[in-house]
Write a protein that holds these residues in place. Structure first.
Motif, short mmCIF file in Angstrom:
data_model
loop_
_atom_site.label_atom_id
_atom_site.label_comp_id
_atom_site.label_asym_id
_atom_site.label_seq_id
_atom_site.Cartn_x
_atom_site.Cartn_y
_atom_site.Cartn_z
N PRO A 125 0.81 -1.22 0.00
CA PRO A 125 0.00 0.00 0.00
C PRO A 125 0.84 1.27 0.00
CG PRO A 125 0.06 -0.98 2.18
CD PRO A 125 0.75 -1.94 1.27
N SER A 126 2.08 1.20 0.46
CA SER A 126 2.93 2.38 0.50
C SER A 126 4.38 1.95 0.53
CB SER A 126 2.60 3.23 1.73
OG SER A 126 2.78 2.47 2.91
N LEU A 127 5.26 2.89 0.25
CA LEU A 127 6.68 2.60 0.21
C LEU A 127 7.35 2.97 1.53
CD1 LEU A 127 7.61 3.95 -3.33
CD2 LEU A 127 7.39 1.57 -2.66
N VAL A 128 8.49 2.34 1.78
CA VAL A 128 9.34 2.77 2.89
C VAL A 128 9.96 4.09 2.49
CG1 VAL A 128 11.39 2.22 4.23
CG2 VAL A 128 9.79 0.40 3.60
N ARG A 129 9.83 5.09 3.35
CA ARG A 129 10.31 6.43 3.01
C ARG A 129 10.86 7.11 4.25
NH1 ARG A 129 4.67 6.71 2.54
NH2 ARG A 129 4.82 6.81 0.28
N ALA A 130 11.37 8.32 4.07
CA ALA A 130 11.83 9.12 5.20
C ALA A 130 10.65 9.75 5.89
CB ALA A 130 12.80 10.20 4.71
N LYS A 131 10.74 9.92 7.21
CA LYS A 131 9.65 10.53 7.96
C LYS A 131 9.48 11.99 7.56
CE LYS A 131 9.40 7.71 12.14
NZ LYS A 131 9.50 7.70 13.62
N ALA A 132 8.24 12.35 7.25
CA ALA A 132 7.97 13.71 6.78
C ALA A 132 8.26 14.76 7.86
CB ALA A 132 6.53 13.83 6.31
N THR A 133 8.05 14.39 9.12
CA THR A 133 8.28 15.33 10.22
C THR A 133 9.44 14.87 11.11
OG1 THR A 133 6.60 14.20 11.55
CG2 THR A 133 5.89 16.09 10.24
N GLY A 134 10.35 14.09 10.55
CA GLY A 134 11.48 13.59 11.32
C GLY A 134 12.56 14.64 11.52
N PRO A 135 13.59 14.31 12.27
CA PRO A 135 14.68 15.26 12.55
C PRO A 135 15.35 15.79 11.29
CG PRO A 135 14.84 13.34 13.98
CD PRO A 135 13.78 13.03 12.97
N LEU A 136 15.48 14.96 10.26
CA LEU A 136 16.16 15.40 9.04
C LEU A 136 15.39 16.50 8.32
CD1 LEU A 136 17.43 11.97 7.66
CD2 LEU A 136 18.74 13.74 8.84
N THR A 137 14.06 16.50 8.48
CA THR A 137 13.26 17.57 7.89
C THR A 137 13.63 18.90 8.51
OG1 THR A 137 11.42 16.08 7.39
CG2 THR A 137 10.91 18.44 7.55
N TRP A 138 13.75 18.92 9.83
CA TRP A 138 14.08 20.17 10.52
C TRP A 138 15.53 20.59 10.23
CZ3 TRP A 138 9.91 22.46 11.82
CH2 TRP A 138 8.79 21.72 12.21
N VAL A 139 16.42 19.63 10.09
CA VAL A 139 17.80 19.95 9.73
C VAL A 139 17.85 20.62 8.36
CG1 VAL A 139 20.04 18.95 9.14
CG2 VAL A 139 18.82 18.15 11.16
N THR A 140 17.09 20.09 7.42
CA THR A 140 17.03 20.66 6.07
C THR A 140 16.45 22.07 6.10
OG1 THR A 140 16.77 18.46 5.11
CG2 THR A 140 16.14 20.34 3.74
N LEU A 141 15.38 22.27 6.87
CA LEU A 141 14.75 23.59 6.93
C LEU A 141 15.66 24.61 7.61
CD1 LEU A 141 11.06 22.60 7.81
CD2 LEU A 141 11.99 23.35 5.61
N ILE A 142 16.44 24.17 8.59
CA ILE A 142 17.41 25.08 9.23
C ILE A 142 18.42 25.57 8.20
CG2 ILE A 142 19.36 25.17 10.85
CD1 ILE A 142 17.73 23.36 12.72
N GLY A 143 18.96 24.64 7.40
CA GLY A 143 19.90 25.02 6.36
C GLY A 143 19.29 25.95 5.32
N PHE A 144 18.01 25.72 4.98
CA PHE A 144 17.34 26.58 4.00
C PHE A 144 17.14 27.99 4.56
CE2 PHE A 144 13.23 28.31 2.55
CZ PHE A 144 13.55 28.54 1.21
N MET A 145 16.71 28.10 5.82
CA MET A 145 16.51 29.41 6.43
C MET A 145 17.83 30.15 6.57
SD MET A 145 13.31 29.62 6.70
CE MET A 145 13.27 31.17 7.59
N GLU A 146 18.92 29.43 6.86
CA GLU A 146 20.23 30.07 6.93
C GLU A 146 20.63 30.64 5.57
OE1 GLU A 146 22.50 27.59 10.49
OE2 GLU A 146 22.74 26.98 8.40
#
Length: 413
Positions: A125-146
């Motif tokens: 029914p679905s694929l194994v994927r990265a968590k949409a709200t996991g720590p890596l999401t926030w790490v990416t957003l921090i880099g984008f805001m910087e």
């Protein structure tokens, strides 16, 4: 050695002793700030593959050590690990991750979730994927805001070199994203096949602990045995190498531009790289379960009446045999030596396991119950407690060993 020198040596407390700081802020040197851009490689690589599953990986951002992700060749599979995985019925064997307590037994039950349109396990029914709200999401957003803040600051302060550095180094992360973006293709069962036999597996770890996973054959092949395939968005090796070359040039030119930026902007860049390195290090230190989205599986733990811990390896092996009702997996997984003594003991253990077959009861979660770390202690309202009969596996092995030794080396008399 002769000769005079004009060197004055000062010691703490001496009148010539002084601590040098700097001769004003304008003379403060930060030319080395470019080196901060290439630090933190291990933290970035720790979660690089799972991070590249998310579309956020395309975002332009401040990314430490981007050179770690612009290799000449890409990985073709997920990293290997150390646990020995053996199928109970088929004897299939593969190595996986090492974890858990010493001489412990754990039981997990898992299956693929089904959707209303798909009542079989043939199509996931679905694929194994990265968590949409996991720590890596926030790490990416921090880099984008910087990156966004540095872009605006470069315009406000009229620093063209910092602006070029922002465009090159933030744009490099997008190039890295294009190069490494991928999806995970897991093995699928044959189309039209509705049979879903048991595919229980035993994972033996180097520390002598066992994890028994009760699941279907389809789930076992998908998770443990069939090779996973990394499907990259950029499939052409030539295109990938060209993008890697462009990324390398962007990194070098970006660092040169950064070294010629104004002092205030260099301070801002230094702070940005320190913050993003801390964020990546923190994400790398977290368990892998916080990054992967396995919501397409239902997984929960079952308990043993004696608890997970054991006094020795023989006892742990006996309980694994009890839970699987089989010894076919022991040899392929290398869980016991191939000797006559162990053959006899395994047969005796299997006999005791068959006598206790089906002995289980429903239980409830209690305070202090030891849970398998990857499950996070999640339990269904009702779950099985496997009743372990009273049989001293180690004592029986010692008895057999003594008899074998007496036969092989009879006492003189």
């Amino acid at each position: 050695m002769s000769g005079n020198t004009n060197t004055t040596v000062a010691f703490p407390g001496n009148e010539n002793w002084a601590v040098w700081w700097w001769n004003g802020l304008e003379n403060f040197q930060l030319d080395i700030v470019g080196f901060l851009a290439v630090l933190g490689e291990s933290a970035v690589l720790a979660n690089a593959q799972v991070a590249a599953l998310s579309r956020l990986f395309y975002l332009p951002r401040i990314l430490p050590a981007p050179q770690a992700l612009i290799r000449t060749t890409r990985l073709t599979s997920l990293p290997s690990s150390e646990g020995k995985v053996t199928a109970v019925a088929s004897g299939n064997f593969k190595e996986h991750e090492d974890r858990g307590q010493k001489w412990a037994d754990f039981v997990l039950r898992g299956q693929r979730k089904r959707t209303p349109s798909n009542k079989s396990d043939n199509v996931p029914p679905s694929l194994v994927r990265a968590k949409a709200t996991g720590p890596l999401t926030w790490v990416t957003l921090i880099g984008f805001m910087e990156a966004l803040a540095l872009f605006i600051a470069s315009i406000v302060f009229g620093d063209g070199m910092s602006l070029i550095a922002t465009i090159l180094l933030a744009g490099l992360s997008t190039i890295v994203g294009i190069c490494n973006k991928w999806t995970l293709e897991l093995a699928q069962p044959p189309k039209g096949k509705r049979e879903n036999p048991k595919g229980d597996v035993v994972i033996r770890f180097a520390n002598g602990s066992f994890l028994i996973v009760k699941c279907s054959e389809h789930a076992a092949r998908e998770l443990y045995f069939a090779p996973e395939e990394i499907d990259y968005a950029v499939k052409s090796s030539a295109v990938y190498r060209l993008l890697s070359l462009i990324g390398t040039l962007m990194l070098m030119l970006g660092i040169v531009a950064l070294a010629n930026a104004k002092l205030y902007l260099q301070i801002a860049w230094a702070g940005a790289y320190i913050i993003t390195n801390i964020a990546h290090w923190t994400a790398a230190a977290l368990p892998q379960s916080t990054h992967w989205d396995l919501s397409c599986y239902t997984i929960y733990e079952e308990h043993l009446s004696t608890g997970p811990t054991n006094g020795n390896f023989t006892e742990a092996l006996w309980k694994a045999i009890l839970l699987t009702q089989s010894i076919k997996w022991v040899r392929p997984g290398g869980a016991a030596p191939q000797t006559k003594l162990w053959d006899d003991w395994l047969q005796e253990a299997l006999t005791k396991a068959k006598e206790a077959a089906g002995v289980s009861k429903m239980g409830t979660v209690k305070d202090g119950d030891v849970c398998w770390p990857s499950v996070g202690g999640k339990m269904p309202p009702e779950y099985k407690i496997w009743t372990v009969p009273k049989w001293d596996a180690k004592k029986e092995w010692d008895r057999m060993n003594k008899e074998w030794s007496d036969e092989a080396f009879p006492a003189a008399g």
